[in-house]
Every structure is written in structure tokens, then in C-alpha cells.
Design a protein around this motif. Structure first.
Motif, mmCIF file in Angstrom:
data_model
loop_
_atom_site.group_PDB
_atom_site.id
_atom_site.type_symbol
_atom_site.label_atom_id
_atom_site.label_comp_id
_atom_site.label_asym_id
_atom_site.label_seq_id
_atom_site.Cartn_x
_atom_site.Cartn_y
_atom_site.Cartn_z
ATOM 1 N N ARG A 1 0.836 -1.214 0.000
ATOM 2 C CA ARG A 1 0.000 0.000 0.000
ATOM 3 C C ARG A 1 0.865 1.256 0.000
ATOM 4 O O ARG A 1 0.561 2.234 -0.703
ATOM 5 C CB ARG A 1 -0.917 -0.004 1.225
ATOM 6 C CG ARG A 1 -2.023 -1.049 1.171
ATOM 7 C CD ARG A 1 -2.792 -1.080 2.477
ATOM 8 N NE ARG A 1 -3.912 -2.017 2.435
ATOM 9 C CZ ARG A 1 -4.683 -2.302 3.477
ATOM 10 N NH1 ARG A 1 -4.443 -1.724 4.660
ATOM 11 N NH2 ARG A 1 -5.681 -3.153 3.371
ATOM 12 N N ALA B 1 -4.713 7.282 -11.837
ATOM 13 C CA ALA B 1 -4.498 5.932 -11.324
ATOM 14 C C ALA B 1 -3.229 5.273 -11.857
ATOM 15 O O ALA B 1 -2.860 4.188 -11.393
ATOM 16 C CB ALA B 1 -5.703 5.060 -11.648
ATOM 17 N N ILE C 1 2.258 1.766 -3.503
ATOM 18 C CA ILE C 1 1.220 2.221 -4.431
ATOM 19 C C ILE C 1 0.821 3.663 -4.153
ATOM 20 O O ILE C 1 0.571 4.442 -5.073
ATOM 21 C CB ILE C 1 -0.014 1.293 -4.344
ATOM 22 C CG1 ILE C 1 0.340 -0.105 -4.876
ATOM 23 C CG2 ILE C 1 -1.189 1.856 -5.129
ATOM 24 C CD1 ILE C 1 -0.732 -1.145 -4.647
ATOM 25 N N ASN C 2 0.786 4.032 -2.893
ATOM 26 C CA ASN C 2 0.364 5.386 -2.525
ATOM 27 C C ASN C 2 1.443 6.435 -2.762
ATOM 28 O O ASN C 2 1.149 7.636 -2.796
ATOM 29 C CB ASN C 2 -0.058 5.426 -1.047
ATOM 30 C CG ASN C 2 -1.413 4.793 -0.807
ATOM 31 O OD1 ASN C 2 -2.296 4.858 -1.659
ATOM 32 N ND2 ASN C 2 -1.590 4.177 0.344
ATOM 33 N N SER D 1 1.676 -1.921 -9.108
ATOM 34 C CA SER D 1 1.154 -2.672 -7.961
ATOM 35 C C SER D 1 1.461 -4.167 -8.063
ATOM 36 O O SER D 1 1.641 -4.839 -7.045
ATOM 37 C CB SER D 1 -0.355 -2.454 -7.818
ATOM 38 O OG SER D 1 -1.027 -2.783 -9.016
ATOM 39 N N LYS E 1 -0.234 5.840 -11.364
ATOM 40 C CA LYS E 1 0.849 5.646 -10.392
ATOM 41 C C LYS E 1 0.759 4.273 -9.734
ATOM 42 O O LYS E 1 1.708 3.831 -9.090
ATOM 43 C CB LYS E 1 0.826 6.745 -9.325
ATOM 44 C CG LYS E 1 -0.296 6.647 -8.293
ATOM 45 C CD LYS E 1 -0.244 7.839 -7.346
ATOM 46 C CE LYS E 1 -1.344 7.779 -6.282
ATOM 47 N NZ LYS E 1 -1.102 6.735 -5.277
ATOM 48 N N SER E 2 -0.384 3.594 -9.914
ATOM 49 C CA SER E 2 -0.545 2.265 -9.335
ATOM 50 C C SER E 2 -0.267 1.155 -10.339
ATOM 51 O O SER E 2 -0.532 -0.013 -10.072
ATOM 52 C CB SER E 2 -1.956 2.105 -8.772
ATOM 53 O OG SER E 2 -2.920 2.191 -9.803
#
Length: 312
Positions: free
Chosen positions: A175, A272, A178-179, A278, A274-275
Motif C-alpha cells: 500500500r 491511477a 502504491i500510494n 502494484s 501511479k498504481s
């Protein structure tokens, strides 16, 4: 990260119990904890409580500062582990500002106990790394999760609690990655950060830089990453116990930012992206978790990392 503790009694100022419903009739599911259900039910009915999933209601307690009711949905003889996991997580997310909480939810097996512990630990997560002046105003998440259970003293339950901590720790890592804004998480910084962590878990790590990728003929990674000022990387982590029963390989997509190539995405589709790394985050964290759990398998994790840009 929230620590998980097994207990046979309420040991904090916050008690979390379940709330279920049948034909619009509420029922408190307090597990092994003893509470004054009649008066609390009257208050809950007056407040319009429903007992539905994701509902969280806080009331002052007699023997604790707070009694927190988390929705379990329809009344059942045995609640599904995923139902319990999500209910515990919903309550934990709503308890920022409290150092600890005792969770007393109905369960009949160690599997259900594990779900409660995992949900509570996973719910106690926040990401404040890039908050500015408002960071000091943020309330800290739960630091400890206690789960009341009749299985508390068994080896299986203790192993389940430890497993819940490990799963939460590595999920937090995923997390966080991802953040993190892509301006702070490039292919190189991703790989360097994870390589540094790998030694903590007894995992070997190797990074191939852009020169090594070109020399080795890794055309896919170099082709995707050649338009960016931040060159691509390939991160390889491996865990090999002495007596491995099986060997597996995980590969996770690691595009730390994707503009959409020449067909530039509109603003609503860009956020989104940037994820898009993941998969790589999940794969590397899974290898770390496998090493922490000392599972009897050998595992290789591969994270091809690049920025997909039109130009540098």
C-alpha cells in the motif's frame, strides 16, 4: 503497524463487537465478551442502526470507554471468514486516535479467528508520508489489536496471530508503494528500497540497471523505458530454504508511471497510473512474507520496472 495479541478478556478501553440483523431485528454478536445487551440494543434501535456490512457505530461503554459495533449483515449460525475480516477491518479503520482495541467477534474455529485478526490489523493502516502542515493533525491508527478467543492459548491460534501480523506488514508495504507519488518512486528508487528491505527478511536481491538490461538483451523492458529520463531496472529477489518442497516464480508488472504512450490519457485516466506498479509491489512483498513465514518452498520474484513516457 498494529501488533496482534490473543487474549481471554477485554484488555483495552475500546471493545469491538458485531451487530447482525434478521428481518430488521438487531442482534449483538459479542463473542466471548460480556456486555449489557438490552440497554445497548435499545440505543442502537433508536439510532436507526441496521447491522449491515461496513456500518460502524460507537457508543459509550460501562466497563470500557467505547463499545464499537461493526456490521455483520444477516444473522448466521457461523459467519463467513471474509465477512468477519471485513467487519474487523471496518471497525479498525474507524478507530484512529485510539492506541488499542479489543475485538470480540463470533467465531468457531482458528480459521475465523485468523480472519478477525487479519482484518483488524489490515484496517489499522494510514498513509501520511506526503502530508504537509496537516500531518500533525492526523490521528494515529491502532497500535495494538487484541482478539478475545477461547483458542487464545493454542499453538494454532498463536501461529495464526503471527501470520496475521506478517500479512499486515507486507500489505502495508504494498500500500505504501502504491500510494507513493511516482515522482518519488522511480524504477531505481523502487528497486533500491526493496533491495535494502530484502536483507531484513533473509531474501537475496539483485538489480540489473539499464546498461545490464541492454547488454543482456532485455528488449521489452528497455523498449518501454527508453522514453523516460528515469531508466528502467529489473529487480530479482529469491528465497531458498534448506529443504524446499517446491520451487515457484512470481512476476509482477512494475510500470511506476504510465502516460499511455503516444495516446496520452486524459486527466481522469492519468491519476491511477501511479498504481501501474502494484503487481511488482505485490510480488516482492509476497516473497518477503513467504520468507518470514519460513514456508518450505523456494521462490523467485521478478519485478521489471520502467516508466512508460513519450520522451524524457
Amino acid at each position: 503497524m498494529a501488533k496482534v495479541k490473543l487474549t481471554s478478556k477485554v484488555d483495552s478501553e475500546v471493545l469491538v463487537v458485531g451487530l447482525a440483523t434478521s428481518n430488521k431485528k438487531l442482534q449483538i454478536e459479542s463473542g466471548a465478551a460480556q456486555i449489557d445487551g438490552a440497554s445497548l440494543l435499545a440505543t442502537l434501535n433508536a439510532m436507526g442502526a441496521t447491522g449491515k456490512a461496513d456500518e460502524v457505530i460507537k457508543l459509550p461503554g460501562k466497563n470500557t470507554k467505547l463499545v464499537v459495533f461493526t456490521g455483520l449483515g444477516d444473522i448466521k449460525s457461523a459467519f463467513d471468514p471474509e465477512n468477519l475480516r471485513r467487519a474487523a477491518g471496518a471497525a479498525a479503520r474507524d478507530l484512529n486516535g485510539n492506541k488499542s482495541a479489543t475485538f470480540s467477534l463470533p467465531h468457531k474455529s482458528v480459521i475465523e479467528l485468523a480472519a478477525i485478526a487479519e482484518g483488524a490489523a489490515l484496517g489499522a493502516y494510514t498513509f501520511t508520508e506526503f502530508l504537509g502542515s496537516s500531518k500533525q493533525d492526523q490521528k494515529e491508527p491502532l497500535a495494538q489489536v487484541s482478539v478475545i478467543s477461547k483458542f487464545a492459548d493454542t499453538a494454532q491460534a498463536k501461529a495464526a496471530a503471527k501470520r496475521a501480523e506478517i500479512i499486515a506488514e507486507q500489505t502495508y508495504l504494498v500500500r505504501d508503494l502504491i500510494n507513493t507519488p511516482p515522482s518519488h518512486l522511480t524504477p531505481d528508487s523502487f528497486s533500491q528500497q526493496l533491495k535494502k528491505l530484502s536483507s531484513k527478511y533473509g531474501v537475496k536481491a539483485e538489480i540489473l540497471n539499464d546498461a545490464a538490461l541492454k547488454k543482456g538483451g532485455y528488449g521489452g523492458i528497455t523498449g518501454v523505458g527508453q522514453g523516460s529520463a528515469n531508466p528502467p531496472r529489473l529487480l530479482h529477489v529469491s528465497y531458498s530454504p534448506a529443504k524446499a518442497k517446491k520451487r515457484y516464480a512470481f512476476v509482477g508488472k512494475g510500470i511506476t508511471f504510465d502516460t499511455g504512450g503516444l495516446a496520452l490519457k486524459p486527466a481522469n485516466g492519468m491519476e491511477a497510473m501511479k498504481s501501474d506498479m502494484s503487481g511488482a509491489a505485490a510480488v516482492i512483498a509476497a516473497v518477503f512474507a513467504i520468507a518470514q513465514l519460513k514456508l518450505p518452498i523456494a521462490i523467485d520474484g521478478w519485478a521489471p520496472l520502467a516508466e512508460n513516457m513519450v520522451s524524457d
